[in-house]
Each structure stands twice: as structure tokens, then as C-alpha cells.
Design a protein around this motif. Sequence first.
Motif, PDB file in Angstrom:
ATOM      1  N   ILE A 106       0.845  -1.183   0.000  1.00 35.77           N
ATOM      2  CA  ILE A 106       0.000   0.000   0.000  1.00 35.77           C
ATOM      3  C   ILE A 106       0.891   1.248   0.000  1.00 35.77           C
ATOM      4  O   ILE A 106       1.840   1.331   0.772  1.00 35.77           O
ATOM      5  CB  ILE A 106      -0.916   0.002   1.234  1.00 35.77           C
ATOM      6  CG1 ILE A 106      -1.885  -1.187   1.167  1.00 35.77           C
ATOM      7  CG2 ILE A 106      -1.670   1.305   1.365  1.00 35.77           C
ATOM      8  CD1 ILE A 106      -2.660  -1.405   2.447  1.00 35.77           C
ATOM      9  N   SER A 107       0.581   2.224  -0.857  1.00 39.80           N
ATOM     10  CA  SER A 107       1.378   3.447  -0.906  1.00 39.80           C
ATOM     11  C   SER A 107       0.622   4.664  -0.374  1.00 39.80           C
ATOM     12  O   SER A 107       1.229   5.692  -0.119  1.00 39.80           O
ATOM     13  CB  SER A 107       1.845   3.716  -2.332  1.00 39.80           C
ATOM     14  OG  SER A 107       0.732   3.902  -3.181  1.00 39.80           O
ATOM     15  N   GLN A 108      -0.693   4.536  -0.219  1.00 45.21           N
ATOM     16  CA  GLN A 108      -1.494   5.612   0.350  1.00 45.21           C
ATOM     17  C   GLN A 108      -2.655   4.995   1.117  1.00 45.21           C
ATOM     18  O   GLN A 108      -3.186   3.959   0.733  1.00 45.21           O
ATOM     19  CB  GLN A 108      -1.993   6.565  -0.722  1.00 45.21           C
ATOM     20  CG  GLN A 108      -2.858   5.906  -1.780  1.00 45.21           C
ATOM     21  CD  GLN A 108      -3.295   6.882  -2.852  1.00 45.21           C
ATOM     22  OE1 GLN A 108      -3.460   8.058  -2.589  1.00 45.21           O
ATOM     23  NE2 GLN A 108      -3.488   6.386  -4.067  1.00 45.21           N
ATOM     24  N   ILE A 109      -3.002   5.641   2.215  1.00 46.77           N
ATOM     25  CA  ILE A 109      -4.105   5.191   3.067  1.00 46.77           C
ATOM     26  C   ILE A 109      -4.973   6.405   3.351  1.00 46.77           C
ATOM     27  O   ILE A 109      -4.465   7.463   3.714  1.00 46.77           O
ATOM     28  CB  ILE A 109      -3.582   4.598   4.392  1.00 46.77           C
ATOM     29  CG1 ILE A 109      -2.690   3.379   4.133  1.00 46.77           C
ATOM     30  CG2 ILE A 109      -4.741   4.245   5.324  1.00 46.77           C
ATOM     31  CD1 ILE A 109      -1.962   2.855   5.365  1.00 46.77           C
ATOM     32  N   HIS A 110      -6.268   6.244   3.179  1.00 44.41           N
ATOM     33  CA  HIS A 110      -7.220   7.298   3.521  1.00 44.41           C
ATOM     34  C   HIS A 110      -8.070   6.766   4.666  1.00 44.41           C
ATOM     35  O   HIS A 110      -8.430   5.589   4.668  1.00 44.41           O
ATOM     36  CB  HIS A 110      -8.127   7.632   2.334  1.00 44.41           C
ATOM     37  CG  HIS A 110      -7.387   7.795   1.051  1.00 44.41           C
ATOM     38  ND1 HIS A 110      -6.603   8.894   0.782  1.00 44.41           N
ATOM     39  CD2 HIS A 110      -7.290   6.990  -0.035  1.00 44.41           C
ATOM     40  CE1 HIS A 110      -6.071   8.761  -0.420  1.00 44.41           C
ATOM     41  NE2 HIS A 110      -6.466   7.608  -0.931  1.00 44.41           N
TER      42      HIS A 110
ATOM     43  N   ASN B 160       3.028  -8.023   5.405  1.00 42.68           N
ATOM     44  CA  ASN B 160       2.036  -8.123   4.339  1.00 42.68           C
ATOM     45  C   ASN B 160       1.035  -6.981   4.506  1.00 42.68           C
ATOM     46  O   ASN B 160       1.116  -6.221   5.457  1.00 42.68           O
ATOM     47  CB  ASN B 160       1.344  -9.483   4.394  1.00 42.68           C
ATOM     48  CG  ASN B 160       0.664  -9.721   5.741  1.00 42.68           C
ATOM     49  OD1 ASN B 160       0.080  -8.816   6.324  1.00 42.68           O
ATOM     50  ND2 ASN B 160       0.738 -10.938   6.230  1.00 42.68           N
ATOM     51  N   ASP B 161       0.119  -6.852   3.613  1.00 41.56           N
ATOM     52  CA  ASP B 161      -0.868  -5.780   3.715  1.00 41.56           C
ATOM     53  C   ASP B 161      -2.147  -6.238   4.407  1.00 41.56           C
ATOM     54  O   ASP B 161      -3.190  -5.625   4.243  1.00 41.56           O
ATOM     55  CB  ASP B 161      -1.191  -5.210   2.331  1.00 41.56           C
ATOM     56  CG  ASP B 161      -0.169  -4.187   1.870  1.00 41.56           C
ATOM     57  OD1 ASP B 161       0.465  -3.559   2.729  1.00 41.56           O
ATOM     58  OD2 ASP B 161      -0.009  -4.011   0.652  1.00 41.56           O
TER      59      ASP B 161
ATOM     60  N   SER C 200      -7.280   0.673  -0.651  1.00 40.89           N
ATOM     61  CA  SER C 200      -7.362   0.273  -2.049  1.00 40.89           C
ATOM     62  C   SER C 200      -6.287   0.884  -2.948  1.00 40.89           C
ATOM     63  O   SER C 200      -6.214   0.540  -4.117  1.00 40.89           O
ATOM     64  CB  SER C 200      -8.748   0.616  -2.601  1.00 40.89           C
ATOM     65  OG  SER C 200      -8.941   2.019  -2.592  1.00 40.89           O
ATOM     66  N   ASN C 201      -5.474   1.805  -2.408  1.00 43.39           N
ATOM     67  CA  ASN C 201      -4.423   2.463  -3.197  1.00 43.39           C
ATOM     68  C   ASN C 201      -5.000   3.279  -4.347  1.00 43.39           C
ATOM     69  O   ASN C 201      -4.374   3.407  -5.397  1.00 43.39           O
ATOM     70  CB  ASN C 201      -3.419   1.448  -3.739  1.00 43.39           C
ATOM     71  CG  ASN C 201      -2.090   1.529  -3.051  1.00 43.39           C
ATOM     72  OD1 ASN C 201      -1.813   2.458  -2.300  1.00 43.39           O
ATOM     73  ND2 ASN C 201      -1.250   0.547  -3.291  1.00 43.39           N
ATOM     74  N   GLN C 202      -6.187   3.812  -4.156  1.00 44.56           N
ATOM     75  CA  GLN C 202      -6.840   4.638  -5.164  1.00 44.56           C
ATOM     76  C   GLN C 202      -7.100   6.019  -4.583  1.00 44.56           C
ATOM     77  O   GLN C 202      -6.948   6.238  -3.384  1.00 44.56           O
ATOM     78  CB  GLN C 202      -8.160   3.999  -5.591  1.00 44.56           C
ATOM     79  CG  GLN C 202      -7.995   2.628  -6.234  1.00 44.56           C
ATOM     80  CD  GLN C 202      -9.330   2.015  -6.566  1.00 44.56           C
ATOM     81  OE1 GLN C 202     -10.262   2.710  -6.944  1.00 44.56           O
ATOM     82  NE2 GLN C 202      -9.418   0.698  -6.428  1.00 44.56           N
TER      83      GLN C 202
END
Length: 159
Positions: A2-6, A65-66, A45-47
Motif C-alpha cells: 500500500i502506498s497511500q491510506i485514507h 504483508n498488507d 485500495s491504493n486509489q
Amino acid sequence: MISQIHYAAGSKTYIDGEISKYSNRRLQPVESLDTADKYELYDLSNQDNVLGDSIDLIVDHAVGNDEFKGILYYQAFDLSKQRDESLTEVASDILDKLDNGFVNGYLCHRDDHPRTIVMLTIWKDKDALDHWIKSTSYEPLKGFTTQRIRNFTETFKTI
């Protein structure tokens, strides 16, 4: 990884509504163990963000892990630039060495407040988290958790 989390906070009804509304997303609800009736929803979701009034985290370092199941320990640090750089080094090193009930972890910064560092660690259970907080491997973080500037911790369980 994951590169971004909201994430957004809200009532259980709000959380359930967002999960229904965005069933195509990887959304993980959590419930606070520290504050009664407090819920948050994490978009993994990395979106782009769809949660509206939420916090956007940029992942700078991730370990494991994610999987996002178990006990989530949320730590936010708002320090000076020099202390931020030191914390980033210390926290990354700690994450790289964790085991014994550790599932995964993320060292992030807030997109809207780049000097606010957020460390998310996910644990198999509350006992594993409690053991880590009392261990010598947690010691280097204590110097950052006792600052008078805004620092925040909260414990959640995934639901």
C-alpha cells in the motif's frame, strides 16, 4: 504494498454506509478500544480518496504483508523538522525488526500536514501489542511520545 491510506471517522451507521456505497474498494472498519462508540474506516485500495472529509496518509515505509486484521495501534507525532527526521529513522528501524505477534506496519506522513508522522502497527492481539509497548524494542520511541507538542495514540480493533 500500500502506498497511500485514507481514513475517516464516523458513527457505525456512517461506516456501514460507506462500505455499502464503495463495495468495490478495500475498506477496513475499526472500533476504538480507548474511546466508546468511536469508529474509523480505512481505505486500503491504493486509489484516490472517496471518503470525503478524511485524512490522507502517504506511506513512506511499510513492513509485512498488507493484511489489516487484528489490533491497530495508531501513533501520530507532530514534531520539529529535525525531530521528524530522527523519528523517521528510529521508527523505520523498529518496524524492520518487529516480530512476536506483529502483523504489519506503516510509517506515513499526512498529505495535508507533512510534518505529522503517523505510525500504524497491526498486531495479532492486544497481548502482543501490550508486550511490545513494555519491551526494550519500544524504548527508542518513548523519547518521541513524551513531547509536549501534539502527539497522539489510540488503539483499535478491526471489525
